[in-house]
Design a protein around this motif. Structure first.
Motif, PDB file in Angstrom:
ATOM      1  N   ARG A 352       0.741  -1.594   0.053  1.00 50.40           N
ATOM      2  CA  ARG A 352       0.078   0.172   0.021  1.00 50.40           C
ATOM      3  C   ARG A 352       0.870   1.466   0.122  1.00 50.40           C
ATOM      4  O   ARG A 352       2.173   1.708   0.595  1.00 50.40           O
ATOM      5  N   VAL A 353       0.240   2.153  -0.681  1.00 49.99           N
ATOM      6  CA  VAL A 353       0.602   3.798  -0.729  1.00 49.99           C
ATOM      7  C   VAL A 353       1.461   3.917   1.027  1.00 49.99           C
ATOM      8  O   VAL A 353       0.493   3.932   1.936  1.00 49.99           O
ATOM      9  N   GLY A 354       2.572   4.687   1.518  1.00 55.05           N
ATOM     10  CA  GLY A 354       2.969   4.540   2.663  1.00 55.05           C
ATOM     11  C   GLY A 354       3.389   3.647   3.695  1.00 55.05           C
ATOM     12  O   GLY A 354       4.633   4.044   4.298  1.00 55.05           O
ATOM     13  N   ASP A 355       3.738   2.230   2.826  1.00 49.97           N
ATOM     14  CA  ASP A 355       4.716   0.921   3.502  1.00 49.97           C
ATOM     15  C   ASP A 355       6.194   2.169   2.630  1.00 49.97           C
ATOM     16  O   ASP A 355       6.214   2.583   1.758  1.00 49.97           O
ATOM     17  N   VAL A 356       6.871   1.483   3.445  1.00 49.60           N
ATOM     18  CA  VAL A 356       8.841   1.629   3.605  1.00 49.60           C
ATOM     19  C   VAL A 356       9.118   0.032   3.128  1.00 49.60           C
ATOM     20  O   VAL A 356       8.885  -1.108   4.350  1.00 49.60           O
ATOM     21  N   ILE A 357       9.417  -0.690   1.745  1.00 44.35           N
ATOM     22  CA  ILE A 357       9.884  -1.393   1.215  1.00 44.35           C
ATOM     23  C   ILE A 357      11.823  -1.761   2.287  1.00 44.35           C
ATOM     24  O   ILE A 357      12.481  -0.768   1.794  1.00 44.35           O
ATOM     25  N   VAL A 358      11.925  -2.208   2.879  1.00 45.38           N
ATOM     26  CA  VAL A 358      12.766  -2.595   3.643  1.00 45.38           C
ATOM     27  C   VAL A 358      13.881  -4.036   3.294  1.00 45.38           C
ATOM     28  O   VAL A 358      15.239  -4.202   2.865  1.00 45.38           O
ATOM     29  N   GLN A 359      12.940  -4.561   2.115  1.00 53.01           N
ATOM     30  CA  GLN A 359      14.064  -6.101   1.924  1.00 53.01           C
ATOM     31  C   GLN A 359      13.519  -6.337   0.513  1.00 53.01           C
ATOM     32  O   GLN A 359      12.049  -6.821  -0.032  1.00 53.01           O
ATOM     33  N   PHE A 360      13.981  -7.057  -0.742  1.00 51.99           N
ATOM     34  CA  PHE A 360      13.586  -7.429  -1.940  1.00 51.99           C
ATOM     35  C   PHE A 360      13.800  -8.949  -1.942  1.00 51.99           C
ATOM     36  O   PHE A 360      15.282  -8.485  -2.741  1.00 51.99           O
ATOM     37  N   GLY A 361      13.484 -10.050  -1.776  1.00 48.89           N
ATOM     38  CA  GLY A 361      14.588 -11.612  -2.000  1.00 48.89           C
ATOM     39  C   GLY A 361      15.272 -11.308  -0.937  1.00 48.89           C
ATOM     40  O   GLY A 361      14.894 -11.335   0.507  1.00 48.89           O
ATOM     41  N   ASP A 362      16.577 -11.853  -1.064  1.00 47.72           N
ATOM     42  CA  ASP A 362      17.461 -11.659  -0.053  1.00 47.72           C
ATOM     43  C   ASP A 362      18.576 -10.537   0.384  1.00 47.72           C
ATOM     44  O   ASP A 362      19.024 -10.219   0.658  1.00 47.72           O
ATOM     45  N   ARG A 363      17.836  -9.550  -0.299  1.00 45.98           N
ATOM     46  CA  ARG A 363      18.655  -8.481  -0.290  1.00 45.98           C
ATOM     47  C   ARG A 363      18.138  -6.757   0.339  1.00 45.98           C
ATOM     48  O   ARG A 363      16.680  -7.089   0.249  1.00 45.98           O
ATOM     49  N   THR A 364      19.218  -5.930   1.148  1.00 53.00           N
ATOM     50  CA  THR A 364      18.468  -5.176   1.966  1.00 53.00           C
ATOM     51  C   THR A 364      18.100  -4.315   1.269  1.00 53.00           C
ATOM     52  O   THR A 364      18.951  -3.850  -0.212  1.00 53.00           O
ATOM     53  N   ILE A 365      17.461  -3.636   0.924  1.00 54.73           N
ATOM     54  CA  ILE A 365      16.562  -2.457   0.505  1.00 54.73           C
ATOM     55  C   ILE A 365      16.955  -1.017   1.468  1.00 54.73           C
ATOM     56  O   ILE A 365      16.151  -1.171   1.987  1.00 54.73           O
ATOM     57  N   ARG A 366      18.252  -0.105   0.955  1.00 57.09           N
ATOM     58  CA  ARG A 366      17.944   1.148   1.613  1.00 57.09           C
ATOM     59  C   ARG A 366      17.606   2.206   1.029  1.00 57.09           C
ATOM     60  O   ARG A 366      17.843   3.146   1.431  1.00 57.09           O
TER      61      ARG A 366
END
Length: 407
Positions: A352-366
């Protein structure tokens, strides 16, 4: 903010994507800049990035040396002259830089593009004996609407080439040298086995100097690097999921191989970071030990599609994003979702809008760049785990990515 309309390819709209993570806008002096590495093949002319959009303002002097065709060495002592046969060069030790260079040089070509507006110069990797060659899109795109693409082999043969297919999203292209049947294909490796600190070799035509070999190490892996359209403005940015290396690469190395010590291609040299110093009126300085290559595993997936259809597909997440910033430390702490494509992969997975994505598969999303790079590197229609923070709580969901053609 109102949700923008996502582009046709389904990647985050550029207006909602922050500039490349940690890299300043072009007007900041004395800082790092990321450029595609391409040289115009004009004697003592300003070097320009052609269709890549990179403006390069360094003068390039082409130094020509003349070698004697004789195989003997003559010397004069007093009034007498002597002639001796050149010494036999011993074979290079297996696994040495010299041995790898000898193995790969026949599989690397120089590329010169000539159009009515100018031209570009770069490097290519031989994929097949009948002339299929991998290079960067920004090397050949100037000739997409007409022009001459010429390749020169390590042994000095020159021939015309045709563009088989181009993919601006990954900055890759496949061309075919016309009328050849005996080129030596490069050995293709697996970048997924690379380790930081591992020794690698770059081969190419920096500043027009063909058959140049440099060596260094893998400095970092999965480095998100924005090379084009990084400041927004309505165009989806090109963000590489790159291998970082300190092997010296310069304009003209574009499209050439990054090679492991077993002589296998593990990356396609594509971009360099430079200091924004402009002593010749503006543009790109040379190598400072921070170069970037497209992983060969990603490149070969694109190659197969370009050879089959002339176009390539890429994974689609279906969100508009920008950097999320820690309010106390003012450092990136994830990727803020500012829009979600209705019925798209992220929407179906509950993002949803407003979520902060911090992981994609085994990668940390910075930051936003790291999410775009990870999405571009993913296989279309594959399923990945997305980790995100909503109202202070961590959640995960499975997302089946979409697929869209970039051309």
């Amino acid at each position: 903010m109102p949700a923008p309309t996502p582009p046709a390819a389904g990647f985050p709209p550029a207006g909602d994507v922050a500039p490349a993570g940690g890299f300043p806008p072009p007007e900041s002096s004395g800082r790092r800049r990321i450029w595609p590495i391409v040289v115009v093949a004009v004697l003592l002319a300003l070097v320009a990035g052609g269709g890549s959009g990179a403006v390069v303002g360094r003068y390039v002097a082409r130094h020509t040396t003349t070698a004697s065709p004789s195989s003997t060495v003559s010397s004069t002592t007093g009034n007498s002259a002597t002639s001796s046969t050149a010494p036999t060069v011993p074979p290079a030790p297996a696994g040495s830089i010299a041995a790898v260079a000898k193995q790969l040089l026949p599989s690397v070509v120089s590329i010169i593009v000539t159009t009515d507006q100018g031209g570009d110069e770069g490097t290519g990797i031989v994929l097949s004996s009948d002339g299929y060659i991998l290079t960067n899109n920004h090397v050949v795109e100037a000739a997409a609407g007409g022009g001459i693409v010429a390749v020169t082999t390590a042994d000095g043969r020159s021939m015309r080439a045709r563009i088989v297919g181009r993919d601006p999203t990954s900055d890759l292209a496949v061309i075919q040298a016309v009328g050849v049947t005996n080129l030596q294909p490069a050995a293709i490796g697996d970048d997924r086995t690379l380790q930081v600190g591992q020794q690698v070799i770059a081969i190419g035509s920096p500043l027009g100097l063909s058959n140049t070999v440099t060596a260094g190490i893998v400095s970092a892996l999965n480095r998100p690097v924005c090379t084009q359209n990084c400041s927004g403005g309505g165009t989806t940015p090109t963000v590489l999921d790159a291998i970082q290396t300190d092997a010296a690469i310069n304009p003209g190395n574009s499209g050439g191989p990054l090679v492991d010590m077993a002589g296998r291609v593990v990356g396609v040299n594509t971009a360099i970071a430079t200091l924004d110093q402009q002593p010749f009126g503006g543009g790109q300085s040379g190598n400072i030990g921070v170069g970037f290559a497209i992983p060969i595993s990603e490149a070969m997936r694109v190659v197969k599609e370009l050879e089959a259809t002339g176009h390539a597909t890429h994974a689609v997440l279906g969100v508009g994003v920008r950097d999320s910033v820690d309010p106390t430390l003012q450092t990136p702490n994830g990727c803020l979702v500012v829009s979600v494509t209705a019925g798209g992969p992220a929407d179906r997975a509950g993002v949803r809008v407003g979520d902060v994505i911090v992981q994609f598969g085994d990668r940390t999303i910075r930051d936003s760049d790291s999410l775009i790079a990870a999405t571009h590197a993913a296989v279309p229609n594959s399923t990945v785990t997305i980790g995100f923070v909503r109202n202070g709580s961590r959640h995960t969901t499975q997302v089946t990515l979409g697929s869209a053609s970039s051309g």
